[in-house]
Design a protein around this motif. Structure first.
Motif, PDB file in Angstrom:
ATOM      1  N   UNK A 183       0.848  -1.178   0.000  1.00 58.69           N
ATOM      2  CA  UNK A 183       0.000   0.000   0.000  1.00 58.69           C
ATOM      3  C   UNK A 183       0.891   1.237   0.000  1.00 58.69           C
ATOM      4  N   UNK A 184       0.450   2.281  -0.689  1.00 58.19           N
ATOM      5  CA  UNK A 184       1.194   3.535  -0.673  1.00 58.19           C
ATOM      6  C   UNK A 184       1.123   4.147   0.717  1.00 58.19           C
ATOM      7  N   UNK A 185       2.099   4.997   1.000  1.00 56.00           N
ATOM      8  CA  UNK A 185       2.171   5.711   2.272  1.00 56.00           C
ATOM      9  C   UNK A 185       2.411   4.751   3.444  1.00 56.00           C
ATOM     10  N   UNK A 186       3.211   3.724   3.196  1.00 53.33           N
ATOM     11  CA  UNK A 186       3.706   2.837   4.253  1.00 53.33           C
ATOM     12  C   UNK A 186       5.225   2.830   4.120  1.00 53.33           C
ATOM     13  N   UNK A 187       5.930   3.275   5.142  1.00 54.86           N
ATOM     14  CA  UNK A 187       7.381   3.432   5.010  1.00 54.86           C
ATOM     15  C   UNK A 187       8.128   2.105   5.038  1.00 54.86           C
ATOM     16  N   UNK A 190      -1.386  14.763 -11.675  1.00 51.04           N
ATOM     17  CA  UNK A 190      -2.004  14.041 -12.783  1.00 51.04           C
ATOM     18  C   UNK A 190      -2.992  12.983 -12.319  1.00 51.04           C
ATOM     19  N   UNK A 191      -2.872  12.574 -11.060  1.00 54.03           N
ATOM     20  CA  UNK A 191      -3.775  11.544 -10.547  1.00 54.03           C
ATOM     21  C   UNK A 191      -3.861  11.669  -9.034  1.00 54.03           C
ATOM     22  N   UNK A 192      -4.831  10.996  -8.479  1.00 49.41           N
ATOM     23  CA  UNK A 192      -5.013  10.969  -7.032  1.00 49.41           C
ATOM     24  C   UNK A 192      -4.124   9.875  -6.455  1.00 49.41           C
ATOM     25  N   UNK A 193      -3.148  10.263  -5.646  1.00 51.15           N
ATOM     26  CA  UNK A 193      -2.229   9.266  -5.081  1.00 51.15           C
ATOM     27  C   UNK A 193      -2.918   8.360  -4.064  1.00 51.15           C
ATOM     28  N   UNK A 223      -6.452   3.818  -3.831  1.00 53.01           N
ATOM     29  CA  UNK A 223      -6.667   2.416  -3.477  1.00 53.01           C
ATOM     30  C   UNK A 223      -8.152   2.087  -3.504  1.00 53.01           C
ATOM     31  N   UNK A 224      -8.525   1.040  -4.243  1.00 51.69           N
ATOM     32  CA  UNK A 224      -9.942   0.651  -4.332  1.00 51.69           C
ATOM     33  C   UNK A 224     -10.334  -0.337  -3.233  1.00 51.69           C
ATOM     34  N   UNK A 272      -8.560   7.264   8.293  1.00 54.03           N
ATOM     35  CA  UNK A 272      -8.411   8.576   7.660  1.00 54.03           C
ATOM     36  C   UNK A 272      -8.296   8.468   6.137  1.00 54.03           C
ATOM     37  N   UNK A 273      -8.195   7.269   5.616  1.00 54.78           N
ATOM     38  CA  UNK A 273      -7.902   7.110   4.188  1.00 54.78           C
ATOM     39  C   UNK A 273      -8.940   7.806   3.312  1.00 54.78           C
ATOM     40  N   UNK A 274     -10.209   7.694   3.660  1.00 56.58           N
ATOM     41  CA  UNK A 274     -11.257   8.308   2.834  1.00 56.58           C
ATOM     42  C   UNK A 274     -11.117   9.827   2.804  1.00 56.58           C
ATOM     43  N   UNK A 275     -10.699  10.424   3.933  1.00 52.87           N
ATOM     44  CA  UNK A 275     -10.511  11.878   3.972  1.00 52.87           C
ATOM     45  C   UNK A 275      -9.361  12.288   3.058  1.00 52.87           C
ATOM     46  N   UNK A 276      -8.248  11.543   3.108  1.00 50.77           N
ATOM     47  CA  UNK A 276      -7.130  11.838   2.220  1.00 50.77           C
ATOM     48  C   UNK A 276      -7.537  11.651   0.755  1.00 50.77           C
ATOM     49  N   UNK A 277      -8.282  10.600   0.496  1.00 47.53           N
ATOM     50  CA  UNK A 277      -8.712  10.325  -0.879  1.00 47.53           C
ATOM     51  C   UNK A 277      -9.570  11.468  -1.412  1.00 47.53           C
ATOM     52  N   UNK A 278     -10.458  11.988  -0.568  1.00 46.07           N
ATOM     53  CA  UNK A 278     -11.331  13.081  -0.993  1.00 46.07           C
ATOM     54  C   UNK A 278     -10.527  14.353  -1.269  1.00 46.07           C
TER      55      UNK A 278
END
Length: 644
Positions: free
Chosen positions: A234-238, A538-541, A544-545, A620-626
């Motif tokens: 998943x993105x945003x995992x160090x 160019x896209x929403x980072x 994740x679906x 919080x993922x949905x808030x970041x996605x929005x």
């Protein structure tokens, strides 16, 4: 807010019952010619490779007292261009004082199907390449020859080790699928291990019991897996290794006429560290600190001034050799002569100097992000790989890392922020929660003009602060050409005269010139352009679906600012200005703004994204996605330039 990782510690034979299903461990299947004809994995048709069989077997040899580490891998390659990690083999060998590991039996082959026949190519042991990573680690490297799409790679080797204390961690979930994976640890009853099982995938076959093995009564731990899919990152995992299923073993106790405990508590570990000549023995060399104390520090009025002055002296005087570890390699006295040292030498000497200045200072030992999280349920010093300096000023603990020339009080490289550290004082060891609250910001600025030939040219700067600046500097130092090339690859823009440098305040900035013929579309007499130029999203980072599983980890609170100044050519006007936007969450943790100003013949576009904390729960993922979706929409607005 960090997501807790499931850690199970198996300490008795009754912890897990033997699976009712029969499975024969340590019995590699015979090579199957049909594997060479497989066109894709049935578990994941897009997988570039697949593990056909993987066996890792650890055994304590009672006759020699050594640990035997046996590995057997058989890997199918489907797309060699995306499977490079599996086409090269690296075997680390450790040494300490007069004790060292040795590589024994080794066999490796590349199998190909040619004209209907199986053609093996042997990997010669003489082709090995050795790389000395540090004083304690040498890596033996092999490259598989004649690898093609469709090849099967097979290797097996054995390492004999005198180090029983910590058994290497084995990753069960890898990036590629696996048909068969097994883990086995066999040890005599008088040498007891804790098995740390981390992750969410249970073994299909498991056996934990006492058996008579290799001529002695033993305890065996056996875990078998079938048809494992590759781990989905998943993105945003160090460090997603923290969330993968993996197994490690740590020595709990030995009983040779006397019971001796090893991994019992942090306090005991701290006590042993202070008794160790390579740790506590170095800290006792107070004369070295007294002899090297800079003038004027004792006259400073506050403890904070003293601490910062000592830190600045260490930071500017000594150079880190990039070696980690919690023990000095050549000793602090040698470092004082050469002005070069490893992390332990530099930061332990920092602690010594802080103490000499009359401050309450202690070493803070940690596991860096890429080394993995600490197992809080099973204290063990072998999982620690870095030392920081910590000083208590008026009841507040402050952290220093003198290995970085850009660091400052409570601002250390991102690799150091990994949830927990262990403060090792003279009387006890204390688990410390580490939260990065200092922002690390990025400022991107472009000044551009539209030329008569329809091109756009100008200057661009990329400036980072705090921990982000340290990360950028490290990437540049690792490979300067690769660092510069990344600008061209990421933006598809012709950048020239790229000049990276560290600013006086520790920030890291890269400046460059640019030009492009592809940023303007002409429709009749109009020029249509996105005023964000190459900096638009160019896209929403956060795309994740599937449901988010893991913590969202930025490493630091951050503000990312983009400012574009676009000069409108003479004789043209903007037909319609872009719309502005500001959005913020109720708790004000996430903010985004997009603003537009026209000043004469120049248009200024500014976008600001602010994230208030270093990490967030998955909820919080949905808030970041929005919000990232809103940012992408507004940063892709275009303007039309028409003649007056």
């Amino acid at each position: 807010m960090m997501k807790k990782i499931m850690v199970l510690v198996f300490c008795s034979a009754n912890a897990i019952l033997v699976s009712a299903q029969k499975y024969q461990f340590l019995n590699p299947p015979k090579f199957n010619d049909a594997d060479l004809s497989k066109a894709k994995s049935l578990l994941d048709e897009n997988a570039p490779a697949e593990i056909l069989y993987k066996s890792v077997h650890f055994m304590v040899d009672t006759s020699t007292g050594n640990l035997s580490k046996k590995y057997f891998y058989r890997v199918k390659i489907y797309n060699k261009d995306k499977a490079e990690d599996w086409m090269n083999l690296e075997i680390p060998l450790y040494s300490y004082n007069a004790s060292r590991e040795s590589l024994g039996k080794f066999k490796a082959f590349t199998y190909n199907l040619e004209n209907g026949n199986v053609v093996p190519v042997k990997v010669e042991k003489s082709s090995q390449y050795k790389s000395k990573e540090s004083k304690y680690v040498t890596i033996t490297k092999f490259a598989f020859p004649n690898v093609k799409n469709g090849s099967v790679l097979e290797y097996q080797y054995e390492v004999t080790s005198p180090f029983l204390f910590s058994i290497p961690e084995v990753l069960i979930e890898t990036d590629i699928p696996s048909l068969n994976t097994e883990y086995v640890l066999d040890a005599p009853l008088n040498i007891a291990y804790n098995i740390n099982y981390t992750g969410e995938v249970p073994p299909k076959y498991r056996e934990i019991e006492e058996r008579f093995l290799y001529g002695t009564q033993s305890k065996t731990f056996r875990f078998g897996y079938e048809n494992l899919k590759g781990f989905k990152t998943e993105k945003w995992v160090r460090n997603d290794r923290n969330f993968r299923t993996k197994i490690s073993a740590e020595l709990n106790s030995t009983n040779f006429r006397e019971l001796k405990l090893y991994s019992s508590s942090w306090d005991q570990i701290g006590k042993r560290l202070y008794q160790d000549e390579d740790f506590g023995g170095e800290l006792k060399k107070t004369k070295l600190a007294k002899e090297n104390m800079p003038a004027g520090i004792s006259e400073m009025k506050t403890d904070l001034e003293k601490a910062n002055a000592v830190f600045s002296y260490i930071q500017k005087t000594f150079t880190w050799n990039k070696d980690r570890g919690i023990y000095p390699e050549d000793g602090i006295r040698k470092m004082l002569e050469s002005k070069v040292g490893n992390a332990a030498e530099i930061n332990l000497f920092l602690v010594m100097m802080l103490r000499e200045a009359g401050l309450k200072a202690d070493p803070l030992i940690i596991s860096t992000v890429d080394n993995g999280l600490l197992n809080l349920a099973s204290p063990n010093v072998s999982k620690m790989n870095f030392v920081l300096g910590a000083v208590d000023i008026d009841g507040t603990l402050h952290i220093y890392d003198a290995t970085s020339r850009q660091s400052s009080i409570d601002e250390i490289p991102l690799q150091g922020w990994n949830q927990y550290g262990v403060l090792v004082t003279k009387t006890k060891a204390q688990l410390i929660q580490m939260n990065n609250t200092k922002p690390s910001n990025t400022f991107l600025a472009a000044e551009a003009k539209i030329n008569s030939d329809g091109s756009i040219s100008g200057t661009y700067s990329d400036r980072d602060t705090g921990a982000f600046a340290m990360l950028a500097k490290d990437r540049y130092d690792d490979n300067a050409e690769k660092y510069k090339k990344a600008y061209k690859d990421n933006y598809a823009i012709d950048f020239t005269d790229i000049q990276p440098k560290v600013l006086e305040n520790g920030e890291f900035e890269s400046t460059m010139n640019f030009s492009s013929m592809n940023l303007i579309d002409r429709v009749g007499k109009k020029m249509i352009i996105n005023p964000m130029l190459f900096l638009s999203r160019n896209s929403n980072e956060f795309d994740q679906t599937e449901a988010r599983k893991y913590t969202i980890d930025f490493g630091s609170p951050t503000t990312r600012t983009k400012k574009i100044t676009l000069e409108i050519p003479e004789g043209f006007v903007i037909e319609e200005m872009p719309k502005e936007k500001k959005i913020v969450t109720e708790d004000k943790e996430i903010e985004y703004s997009y603003s537009v100003q026209q000043k004469g013949n120049k248009l200024e576009i500014t976008s600001v994204t602010k994230v208030g904390s270093a990490d967030y729960p998955k909820e919080y993922y949905s808030a970041f996605k929005q919000i990232w979706g809103v940012a992408s929409k507004f940063e892709n607005q275009v303007i039309s330039l028409i003649r007056k």
